[in-house]
Scaffold this motif. Sequence first.
Motif, PDB file in Angstrom:
ATOM      1  N   CYS A   1       0.843  -1.195   0.000  1.00 57.09           N
ATOM      2  CA  CYS A   1       0.000   0.000   0.000  1.00 57.09           C
ATOM      3  C   CYS A   1       0.881   1.249   0.000  1.00 57.09           C
ATOM      4  CB  CYS A   1      -0.901   0.014   1.231  1.00 57.09           C
ATOM      5  SG  CYS A   1      -2.212  -1.230   1.202  1.00 57.09           S
ATOM      6  N   PRO A   2       0.422   2.324  -0.627  1.00 53.82           N
ATOM      7  CA  PRO A   2       1.200   3.572  -0.603  1.00 53.82           C
ATOM      8  C   PRO A   2       1.304   4.117   0.811  1.00 53.82           C
ATOM      9  CG  PRO A   2      -0.970   3.927  -1.555  1.00 53.82           C
ATOM     10  CD  PRO A   2      -0.821   2.451  -1.411  1.00 53.82           C
ATOM     11  N   ASP A   3       2.195   5.071   0.998  1.00 55.99           N
ATOM     12  CA  ASP A   3       2.490   5.568   2.340  1.00 55.99           C
ATOM     13  C   ASP A   3       1.275   6.171   3.033  1.00 55.99           C
ATOM     14  OD1 ASP A   3       5.067   4.736   2.153  1.00 55.99           O
ATOM     15  OD2 ASP A   3       5.884   6.680   1.565  1.00 55.99           O
ATOM     16  N   HIS A   4       0.379   6.775   2.266  1.00 54.96           N
ATOM     17  CA  HIS A   4      -0.765   7.419   2.903  1.00 54.96           C
ATOM     18  C   HIS A   4      -1.956   6.476   3.053  1.00 54.96           C
ATOM     19  CE1 HIS A   4      -1.349   7.846  -1.435  1.00 54.96           C
ATOM     20  NE2 HIS A   4      -2.632   7.876  -1.190  1.00 54.96           N
ATOM     21  N   GLN A   5      -1.746   5.186   2.783  1.00 49.44           N
ATOM     22  CA  GLN A   5      -2.792   4.191   2.960  1.00 49.44           C
ATOM     23  C   GLN A   5      -2.243   3.008   3.752  1.00 49.44           C
ATOM     24  OE1 GLN A   5      -4.265   3.154  -0.926  1.00 49.44           O
ATOM     25  NE2 GLN A   5      -5.503   4.996  -1.106  1.00 49.44           N
ATOM     26  N   TYR A   6      -3.157   2.180   4.266  1.00 50.51           N
ATOM     27  CA  TYR A   6      -2.749   0.997   5.016  1.00 50.51           C
ATOM     28  C   TYR A   6      -3.667  -0.164   4.652  1.00 50.51           C
ATOM     29  CZ  TYR A   6      -6.780   1.604   8.130  1.00 50.51           C
ATOM     30  OH  TYR A   6      -8.048   1.708   8.634  1.00 50.51           O
ATOM     31  N   ALA A   7      -3.169  -1.385   4.851  1.00 52.11           N
ATOM     32  CA  ALA A   7      -3.933  -2.580   4.509  1.00 52.11           C
ATOM     33  C   ALA A   7      -4.885  -2.931   5.653  1.00 52.11           C
ATOM     34  CB  ALA A   7      -2.980  -3.748   4.237  1.00 52.11           C
ATOM     35  N   ASN A   8      -6.117  -3.331   5.269  1.00 48.65           N
ATOM     36  CA  ASN A   8      -7.051  -3.784   6.291  1.00 48.65           C
ATOM     37  C   ASN A   8      -6.597  -5.123   6.862  1.00 48.65           C
ATOM     38  OD1 ASN A   8      -7.551  -5.376   4.093  1.00 48.65           O
ATOM     39  ND2 ASN A   8      -9.747  -5.073   4.082  1.00 48.65           N
ATOM     40  N   LYS A   9      -7.290  -5.621   7.886  1.00 49.65           N
ATOM     41  CA  LYS A   9      -6.854  -6.834   8.572  1.00 49.65           C
ATOM     42  C   LYS A   9      -6.892  -8.057   7.661  1.00 49.65           C
ATOM     43  CE  LYS A   9      -8.018  -5.286  13.228  1.00 49.65           C
ATOM     44  NZ  LYS A   9      -8.781  -5.575  14.460  1.00 49.65           N
ATOM     45  N   LYS A  10      -7.817  -8.079   6.708  1.00 48.88           N
ATOM     46  CA  LYS A  10      -7.882  -9.198   5.767  1.00 48.88           C
ATOM     47  C   LYS A  10      -6.857  -9.074   4.652  1.00 48.88           C
ATOM     48  CE  LYS A  10     -12.778 -10.235   6.500  1.00 48.88           C
ATOM     49  NZ  LYS A  10     -14.104 -10.376   5.844  1.00 48.88           N
ATOM     50  N   ARG A  11      -6.178  -7.933   4.578  1.00 49.00           N
ATOM     51  CA  ARG A  11      -5.160  -7.660   3.562  1.00 49.00           C
ATOM     52  C   ARG A  11      -5.734  -7.773   2.147  1.00 49.00           C
ATOM     53  NH1 ARG A  11      -2.443 -10.410   7.697  1.00 49.00           N
ATOM     54  NH2 ARG A  11      -0.674  -9.248   8.561  1.00 49.00           N
ATOM     55  N   THR A  12      -6.921  -7.200   1.992  1.00 42.22           N
ATOM     56  CA  THR A  12      -7.570  -7.216   0.687  1.00 42.22           C
ATOM     57  C   THR A  12      -7.792  -5.828   0.119  1.00 42.22           C
ATOM     58  OG1 THR A  12      -9.768  -7.222   1.737  1.00 42.22           O
ATOM     59  CG2 THR A  12      -8.781  -9.362   1.218  1.00 42.22           C
ATOM     60  N   GLN A  13      -7.562  -4.799   0.909  1.00 41.67           N
ATOM     61  CA  GLN A  13      -7.871  -3.449   0.449  1.00 41.67           C
ATOM     62  C   GLN A  13      -6.994  -2.437   1.167  1.00 41.67           C
ATOM     63  OE1 GLN A  13     -11.958  -2.406   0.981  1.00 41.67           O
ATOM     64  NE2 GLN A  13     -11.874  -0.617  -0.329  1.00 41.67           N
ATOM     65  N   CYS A  14      -6.586  -1.403   0.438  1.00 40.91           N
ATOM     66  CA  CYS A  14      -5.825  -0.300   1.019  1.00 40.91           C
ATOM     67  C   CYS A  14      -6.796   0.801   1.433  1.00 40.91           C
ATOM     68  CB  CYS A  14      -4.804   0.239   0.014  1.00 40.91           C
ATOM     69  SG  CYS A  14      -3.399  -0.857  -0.272  1.00 40.91           S
ATOM     70  N   LEU A  15      -6.725   1.188   2.686  1.00 43.04           N
ATOM     71  CA  LEU A  15      -7.611   2.211   3.221  1.00 43.04           C
ATOM     72  C   LEU A  15      -6.816   3.476   3.531  1.00 43.04           C
ATOM     73  CD1 LEU A  15      -9.607  -0.025   5.723  1.00 43.04           C
ATOM     74  CD2 LEU A  15     -10.235   0.582   3.379  1.00 43.04           C
ATOM     75  N   PRO A  16      -7.453   4.645   3.426  1.00 44.66           N
ATOM     76  CA  PRO A  16      -6.737   5.895   3.735  1.00 44.66           C
ATOM     77  C   PRO A  16      -6.336   5.934   5.212  1.00 44.66           C
ATOM     78  CG  PRO A  16      -8.793   6.307   2.552  1.00 44.66           C
ATOM     79  CD  PRO A  16      -8.818   4.882   2.950  1.00 44.66           C
ATOM     80  N   LYS A  17      -5.133   6.369   5.476  1.00 48.32           N
ATOM     81  CA  LYS A  17      -4.663   6.503   6.851  1.00 48.32           C
ATOM     82  C   LYS A  17      -5.234   7.770   7.479  1.00 48.32           C
ATOM     83  CE  LYS A  17      -0.295   3.982   6.579  1.00 48.32           C
ATOM     84  NZ  LYS A  17       1.172   4.066   6.718  1.00 48.32           N
ATOM     85  N   ALA A  18      -5.610   7.667   8.763  1.00 47.83           N
ATOM     86  CA  ALA A  18      -6.087   8.836   9.490  1.00 47.83           C
ATOM     87  C   ALA A  18      -4.888   9.646   9.987  1.00 47.83           C
ATOM     88  CB  ALA A  18      -6.958   8.395  10.663  1.00 47.83           C
ATOM     89  N   ALA A  19      -5.014  10.970   9.882  1.00 43.93           N
ATOM     90  CA  ALA A  19      -3.939  11.840  10.365  1.00 43.93           C
ATOM     91  C   ALA A  19      -3.840  11.734  11.886  1.00 43.93           C
ATOM     92  CB  ALA A  19      -4.199  13.276   9.945  1.00 43.93           C
ATOM     93  N   SER A  20      -2.630  11.617  12.396  1.00 41.82           N
ATOM     94  CA  SER A  20      -2.413  11.433  13.830  1.00 41.82           C
ATOM     95  C   SER A  20      -1.410  12.462  14.335  1.00 41.82           C
ATOM     96  CB  SER A  20      -1.907  10.009  14.099  1.00 41.82           C
ATOM     97  OG  SER A  20      -1.611   9.832  15.462  1.00 41.82           O
ATOM     98  N   PHE A  21      -1.786  13.154  15.416  1.00 41.43           N
ATOM     99  CA  PHE A  21      -0.887  14.096  16.091  1.00 41.43           C
ATOM    100  C   PHE A  21      -1.428  14.303  17.504  1.00 41.43           C
ATOM    101  CE2 PHE A  21      -4.022  16.385  13.587  1.00 41.43           C
ATOM    102  CZ  PHE A  21      -4.613  17.214  14.527  1.00 41.43           C
TER     103      PHE A  21
END
Length: 739
Positions: free
Chosen positions: A440-460
Amino acid sequence: MDGDVMIAGFFPLYTLGTDRSNSDSSLDEAKKLFVFKYYQLVLALAFAVEEINKNSKFLHNMTLGFDVYNADLRGWSAFKNPFIWLSGHKTIPNYTCMAESKFVAVIAGTSGMTSAEIGTLLELYRFPQLTFGAFDPALSDHGKFHSLYQMSPKDTSLAIAMVSLLLHFSWNWVGLLISEDENVLRILAELREKIYKSRICIAFDHVIPGSSMTQVFNMMAIQNEINKSSANVLIIYDDTSLEWLPEQIFDMAMSEVSYNIYNAVYAVAHALHEMLLHQTEEATMGNGRWMVPSPAQMHPFLKNIQFHNLAGDQVILNEERKLEAEYDILNIWNFPEGLEIKMKIGKFSTYAPYGHQLSVSKDMIEWAIGATETPRSVCSESCAPGFRKSFQGGKAICCFDCTPCLNNEISNRTGMEGMATTTTAAAAAAAADMEQCMKCPDHQYANKKRTQCLPKAASFLAHDEPLGMGLVCMALCLSTFTALILGVFLKYQDIPIVKANNLALSFILLISLIFCFLCSLLFIGCPNIVTCILQQITFGVVFTVAVSTVLAKTVTVVLAFKATSPGRRMRWLLVSGAPNFIIPICTLIQVTLCGLWLGTSPPFVDTDAHSEYGHAIILCNKGSLTAVYCVLGYLVFLALTSFTVAYLARNLPDTFNEAKFLTFSMLVFCSVWVTFLPVYHSAKGKVMVAVEVFSILSSSAGLLGCIFVPKCYIILIRPERISLHGFKGKMHTGRNESS
């Protein structure tokens, strides 16, 4: 059939078979029979000749005739009947005892080998040979076979058609059973190439030598391998000895060969018709009789023949302009049992647009009795989404295990297509049954089933979350508490305990501590370019002022107790206020370092996409690490210097002496930051920022608590200890008790 112009046909009229109808007869006693399975070839020739002769607009007053000869396929015997036909004698070639020949063409060649053998003889006389077998590129050598014409369309797309059919049904695990024939082996080479390029695997393959295909299904070794194999699809290809085929398959093959013979007769007729039109004014007509042209005169017309037969199909003999073959896909319906009707269920055409060359009507397919779905023929089932292929050593690429994708990787066509909108289109082209998982690209992450890239939530470290809110409250409370202490010192600035050790330095230290507490607020909230720069610069400068003030107070204590004799230099340094210059000098050095930092590689907003699952951490990148280490190193130097000086002055008389408090405050300060470094580097995300904020608050609170809280306790709770007498009395009492 006699005619003005004759065509010779060399067909395999019969094969040698065995009559086993009598169940009592043993194999050795079985009656040998001639099995006539190729009569359709003669019927096709006769039908075409009669059809042409009945057409009054074709060839005018000429009639076609034909002679049919058996074509023996047994090596040297293949020349026997052609010799007899050419010379009237089977042992004397290049000699004829017959009258003037009326033959202008030969139709022959069930296989490339037969066509080549007969063609070698006919080429001596430049006799046109029209072959009706499968297209053979070897016969396209015009230097060797100048007088040979192939009626079949170019068969160069057969391998593509077969592979397309396999891919259509998702069959990637097949067996091969073929005869040993030059043309078949060529097709096999092309088929293997296409199969491997399409990532289809061959479970097993057998090449049956010679004409022993009649024994294929009686060979136990092959049967056992077929039965043991997990492949449910078997490709059988044979270009000779058609008698081994089941009757319905044989009829299908014969219909194609008969069609080629039909077109060959019409090709000869069209060539004769063209000759008639071009030679009406020449001397070929003598005494009102038609002079039969020589076979060599046929070639210019045969090479240019191009016509549509009565079925509407185009016929071209010139191989440079010959059309590619189109293939019908047939399914044998056997319900009710024994019906065996051949149904056309699809077609493959190279002239169709790419991707639409194969068309199959799945609704018309009748599979084996009891089967309602398309049979499966794979070595390993496809990997589910979230898994990738893991190939087994030494086995075909179609045989694999399925391994889960690693963290932040996916395998799923749907997920790839979604990711393509944000990354590259190449990622979307990967199939669900993948050999490699896609990261997955840096601004996305894989779901637990590793079937889809989801947008990452901004964290601070936000103000409205419990951790951020707690740190904000702590900073505001400590800064308020420091301001109250400053107010107490302003109110009681005339009493000795406040005036001791330079009242101005105490005020400077309290004000700098207020800013130390407040500068921690710059670390809380969503970072931006302004806060990123102010975080480090404010922290470095304010803490430098605070630590240098502690150093100045410590030096003041030392000078106060060293300057006991009038006229000494120490007394002059104390009276002149020399310790006060420590603060601006130390601060100026730190400001210079910060200026160099901003001028070379200033802090900037950055994103950490890997430390926290499902989140993209927005943080301040400090820029130049060298500058960071210089600023922090300088602070460490000041802190250690202050601690050392305070430690050396700890045993001076207690009256108005802050040396012990200063020593303890710097011990707390250094301990906090020594503890901070390993914790900071082991933390991630917003916790790392919280650790830094907490360290700022803790170290500042340590200075405040150790230096000023004891004085406030005496001023507000124990005012009786404020007077000099109280201190002296206490000191005297303490000495008496110790004595």
